[in-house]
Design an enzyme around this catalytic site. Structure first.
Site, mmCIF file in Angstrom:
data_model
loop_
_atom_site.group_PDB
_atom_site.id
_atom_site.type_symbol
_atom_site.label_atom_id
_atom_site.label_comp_id
_atom_site.label_asym_id
_atom_site.label_seq_id
_atom_site.Cartn_x
_atom_site.Cartn_y
_atom_site.Cartn_z
ATOM 1 N N MET A 35 3.017 -1.450 0.391
ATOM 2 C CA MET A 35 2.709 -2.480 1.395
ATOM 3 C C MET A 35 2.723 -3.818 0.660
ATOM 4 O O MET A 35 1.685 -4.463 0.464
ATOM 5 C CB MET A 35 1.345 -2.180 2.031
ATOM 6 C CG MET A 35 1.417 -1.012 3.006
ATOM 7 S SD MET A 35 -0.188 -0.286 3.324
ATOM 8 C CE MET A 35 -0.262 0.862 1.955
ATOM 9 N N SER A 95 -4.614 10.664 1.084
ATOM 10 C CA SER A 95 -4.464 9.294 0.586
ATOM 11 C C SER A 95 -5.587 8.971 -0.387
ATOM 12 O O SER A 95 -6.765 8.925 -0.016
ATOM 13 C CB SER A 95 -4.495 8.297 1.745
ATOM 14 O OG SER A 95 -4.608 6.998 1.204
ATOM 15 N N MET A 130 3.502 4.060 10.718
ATOM 16 C CA MET A 130 2.098 3.657 10.619
ATOM 17 C C MET A 130 1.438 3.883 11.977
ATOM 18 O O MET A 130 1.905 3.372 12.993
ATOM 19 C CB MET A 130 1.976 2.183 10.231
ATOM 20 C CG MET A 130 2.304 1.874 8.783
ATOM 21 S SD MET A 130 1.383 2.859 7.573
ATOM 22 C CE MET A 130 -0.327 2.535 8.012
ATOM 23 N N MET A 155 -1.041 -2.153 -2.202
ATOM 24 C CA MET A 155 -1.179 -3.339 -1.332
ATOM 25 C C MET A 155 -1.266 -4.596 -2.175
ATOM 26 O O MET A 155 -1.957 -4.612 -3.197
ATOM 27 C CB MET A 155 -2.462 -3.228 -0.506
ATOM 28 C CG MET A 155 -2.566 -1.948 0.295
ATOM 29 S SD MET A 155 -4.126 -1.900 1.162
ATOM 30 C CE MET A 155 -4.003 -0.271 1.926
ATOM 31 N N ASP A 190 0.864 8.089 9.170
ATOM 32 C CA ASP A 190 -0.134 7.525 8.259
ATOM 33 C C ASP A 190 -1.124 6.637 9.007
ATOM 34 O O ASP A 190 -0.750 5.578 9.511
ATOM 35 C CB ASP A 190 0.619 6.711 7.188
ATOM 36 C CG ASP A 190 -0.294 6.192 6.091
ATOM 37 O OD1 ASP A 190 -1.476 6.567 6.069
ATOM 38 O OD2 ASP A 190 0.207 5.419 5.254
ATOM 39 N N HIS A 214 3.492 4.514 -1.157
ATOM 40 C CA HIS A 214 3.685 3.688 0.049
ATOM 41 C C HIS A 214 3.450 2.226 -0.343
ATOM 42 O O HIS A 214 2.318 1.833 -0.617
ATOM 43 C CB HIS A 214 2.671 4.169 1.099
ATOM 44 C CG HIS A 214 2.642 3.367 2.356
ATOM 45 N ND1 HIS A 214 1.608 3.478 3.272
ATOM 46 C CD2 HIS A 214 3.505 2.458 2.880
ATOM 47 C CE1 HIS A 214 1.836 2.670 4.291
ATOM 48 N NE2 HIS A 214 2.977 2.029 4.076
ATOM 49 N N ASP A 217 -1.324 4.333 -1.933
ATOM 50 C CA ASP A 217 -1.139 3.097 -1.167
ATOM 51 C C ASP A 217 -1.215 1.867 -2.068
ATOM 52 O O ASP A 217 -2.267 1.581 -2.636
ATOM 53 C CB ASP A 217 -2.225 2.989 -0.091
ATOM 54 C CG ASP A 217 -2.020 4.008 1.007
ATOM 55 O OD1 ASP A 217 -0.955 3.979 1.650
ATOM 56 O OD2 ASP A 217 -2.926 4.846 1.217
ATOM 57 N N HIS A 249 -0.719 10.856 -1.637
ATOM 58 C CA HIS A 249 -0.287 9.608 -1.007
ATOM 59 C C HIS A 249 -0.977 8.443 -1.716
ATOM 60 O O HIS A 249 -2.200 8.414 -1.857
ATOM 61 C CB HIS A 249 -0.639 9.619 0.487
ATOM 62 C CG HIS A 249 -0.084 8.450 1.240
ATOM 63 N ND1 HIS A 249 1.232 8.373 1.618
ATOM 64 C CD2 HIS A 249 -0.666 7.306 1.677
ATOM 65 C CE1 HIS A 249 1.443 7.235 2.265
ATOM 66 N NE2 HIS A 249 0.302 6.562 2.309
HETATM 67 C C1 DX5 Z 1 -3.375 2.230 5.381
HETATM 68 C C2 DX5 Z 1 -2.791 3.203 4.411
HETATM 69 C C3 DX5 Z 1 -3.154 4.611 4.678
HETATM 70 C C4 DX5 Z 1 -4.639 4.888 4.613
HETATM 71 C C5 DX5 Z 1 -4.916 6.012 5.579
HETATM 72 O O1 DX5 Z 1 -2.791 0.998 5.233
HETATM 73 O O2 DX5 Z 1 -1.374 3.146 4.438
HETATM 74 O O3 DX5 Z 1 -2.451 5.507 3.848
HETATM 75 O O4 DX5 Z 1 -5.089 5.239 3.337
HETATM 76 O O5 DX5 Z 1 -6.279 6.199 5.636
HETATM 77 P P1 DX5 Z 1 -6.988 6.914 6.861
HETATM 78 O O6 DX5 Z 1 -6.489 8.326 6.918
HETATM 79 O O7 DX5 Z 1 -8.434 6.820 6.499
HETATM 80 O O8 DX5 Z 1 -6.648 6.148 8.112
HETATM 81 ZN ZN ZN Z 2 -0.253 4.791 3.351
#
Ligand code: DX5
Ligand code: ZN
Length: 215
Positions: A68, A8, A137, A37, A175, A66, A35, A33
């Protein structure tokens, strides 16, 4: 099929993003990956299209994006144009999930659906055959570096059962909080793809850490 690793980039060094992307290119990782947000669906804001386009310019492996964000339907095409190969939306953020999955696939991407830790796998019964991937998650979404939620193991088993009963080809991605202490058990339970952020990027030798997770 051997499991996939998706580092990620949320935990990458944004001042040296190209360097970290090249590291993943060079490593045994399978996907990037990414993310996204929005500060509404989750209590944090990460990055948007310009950053994803910059990653895409250098990435030699698929981008697993991903979302969010609330109302992701507004942006599906833009994520395709930014370079997403796999696009996951949250079950909790979609009123018309079937339509959203169809749209993602019609744009030429793999359709993923993500579940928050409190959402049971049973809600997927009537959508599983439309999905390419389910992202469970294993922390509450919003931040890297959180503690893994143990209930995830039983969710993977329940999801695997559902996938098999429907003869679906859906991959199971996990994840949040993935590290040396849990990755083997996650694979044993049926996980196909493991996301790892902090555990990879905060380690002394990220490339070796990725190789270790591939073992
Ligand atoms: C959290 C993200 C994850 C995050 C995982 O909301 O969706 O992808 O980056 O990070 P680690 O592996 O540090 O928990
Ligand atoms: Zn993620």
């Amino acid at each position: 099929m051997s499991h996939k690793i998706a580092p990620s980039l949320l935990s990458a060094d944004f001042g040296n993003l190209q360097r970290d992307v090249e590291m993943v290119n060079h490593s045994k990782a399978d996907w990037f990956h990414i993310d996204v947000m929005d500060g509404v669906f989750v209590p944090n804001i990460s990055f948007g299209f310009p950053v994803i386009q910059s990653i895409k310019k250098h990435a030699k492996k698929p981008l697993d994006v991903h979302l969010m964000i609330v109302d992701p339907d507004r942006y599906l095409e833009e994520f395709k144009n930014a370079g997403a190969e796999i696009l996951a939306v949250h079950y909790e953020a979609c009123n018309h999930l079937h339509r959203t999955c169809q749209k993602i696939k019609s744009l030429g991407m793999k359709a993923g659906v993500s579940l928050n830790p409190h959402t049971p796998v049973s809600v997927l019964e009537d959508i599983i055959c439309e999905t390419d991937l389910i992202l469970l998650m294993s922390v509450n979404p919003g931040f890297g570096g959180q503690k893994f939620i143990e209930n995830t193991y039983s969710k993977i088993k329940a999801l695997k059962k559902l996938i098999d009963s429907k003869k679906a080809k859906t991959l199971i991605e996990i994840d949040g909080g993935v590290d040396a202490s849990n990755f083997k058990k996650l694979i044993e339970c049926g996980a196909d793809v493991l996301v790892a952020g902090n555990y990879v990027f905060k380690s002394e030798d990220p490339e070796k850490t990725i190789a270790d997770l591939k073992e």
